[in-house]
Design a protein around this motif. Structure first.
Motif, PDB file in Angstrom:
ATOM      1  N   UNK A 238       0.802  -1.101   0.029  1.00 20.99           N
ATOM      2  CA  UNK A 238       0.038   0.067   0.122  1.00 20.99           C
ATOM      3  C   UNK A 238       0.886   1.370  -0.057  1.00 20.99           C
ATOM      4  N   UNK A 239       1.807   1.323   0.738  1.00 21.03           N
ATOM      5  CA  UNK A 239       2.834   2.389   0.905  1.00 21.03           C
ATOM      6  C   UNK A 239       3.711   2.542  -0.399  1.00 21.03           C
TER       7      UNK A 239
ATOM      8  N   UNK B 276       1.586   6.926  -6.896  1.00 23.45           N
ATOM      9  CA  UNK B 276       0.522   7.791  -7.112  1.00 23.45           C
ATOM     10  C   UNK B 276       1.003   9.038  -6.763  1.00 23.45           C
ATOM     11  N   UNK B 277       1.794   9.395  -5.849  1.00 27.32           N
ATOM     12  CA  UNK B 277       2.373  10.777  -5.320  1.00 27.32           C
ATOM     13  C   UNK B 277       3.425  11.323  -6.492  1.00 27.32           C
ATOM     14  N   UNK B 278       4.152  10.447  -6.931  1.00 28.71           N
ATOM     15  CA  UNK B 278       5.205  10.582  -8.083  1.00 28.71           C
ATOM     16  C   UNK B 278       4.650  10.862  -9.076  1.00 28.71           C
TER      17      UNK B 278
ATOM     18  N   UNK C 264       2.988  14.481  -9.229  1.00 27.78           N
ATOM     19  CA  UNK C 264       3.923  15.583  -9.330  1.00 27.78           C
ATOM     20  C   UNK C 264       4.466  15.562 -10.658  1.00 27.78           C
ATOM     21  N   UNK C 265       4.531  14.599 -11.510  1.00 26.35           N
ATOM     22  CA  UNK C 265       5.041  14.810 -12.787  1.00 26.35           C
ATOM     23  C   UNK C 265       3.824  15.321 -13.860  1.00 26.35           C
ATOM     24  N   UNK C 266       2.712  15.397 -13.380  1.00 30.42           N
ATOM     25  CA  UNK C 266       1.736  16.027 -14.390  1.00 30.42           C
ATOM     26  C   UNK C 266       1.556  17.407 -14.274  1.00 30.42           C
TER      27      UNK C 266
END
Length: 76
Positions: free
Chosen positions: A62-63, A69-71, A74-76
């Motif tokens: 999960x982590x 998802x977080x990465x 930030x890439x979009x």
């Protein structure tokens, strides 16, 4: 496993508790040797370290997914 809270959430969900307030229901403290449960106010038994360890793989997955998802955000 980085966060004890993830293991606690998985344990609680497996025992019928879908929401935890970590300011009121369960309080954690890091004494330098790692995070520990200092207060447990849920209607299910407080888990042992052994019980929480059984959720290690699921919590790690999960982590890792949350990091992906977080990465991506930030890439979009």
């Amino acid at each position: 496993m980085k966060y004890l809270s993830h293991r606690i959430k998985l344990y609680a969900k497996a025992n019928g508790v879908n929401s935890i307030n970590f300011r009121e229901d369960v309080k954690l403290q890091n004494d330098g040797a790692g995070a520990k449960i200092t207060e447990w106010n849920l209607d299910i038994p407080q888990p042992t370290d052994e019980q929480l360890a059984t959720y290690e793989d699921e919590a790690n997955a999960e982590e890792a997914l949350n990091t992906v998802y977080s990465n991506r955000r930030s890439e979009y």
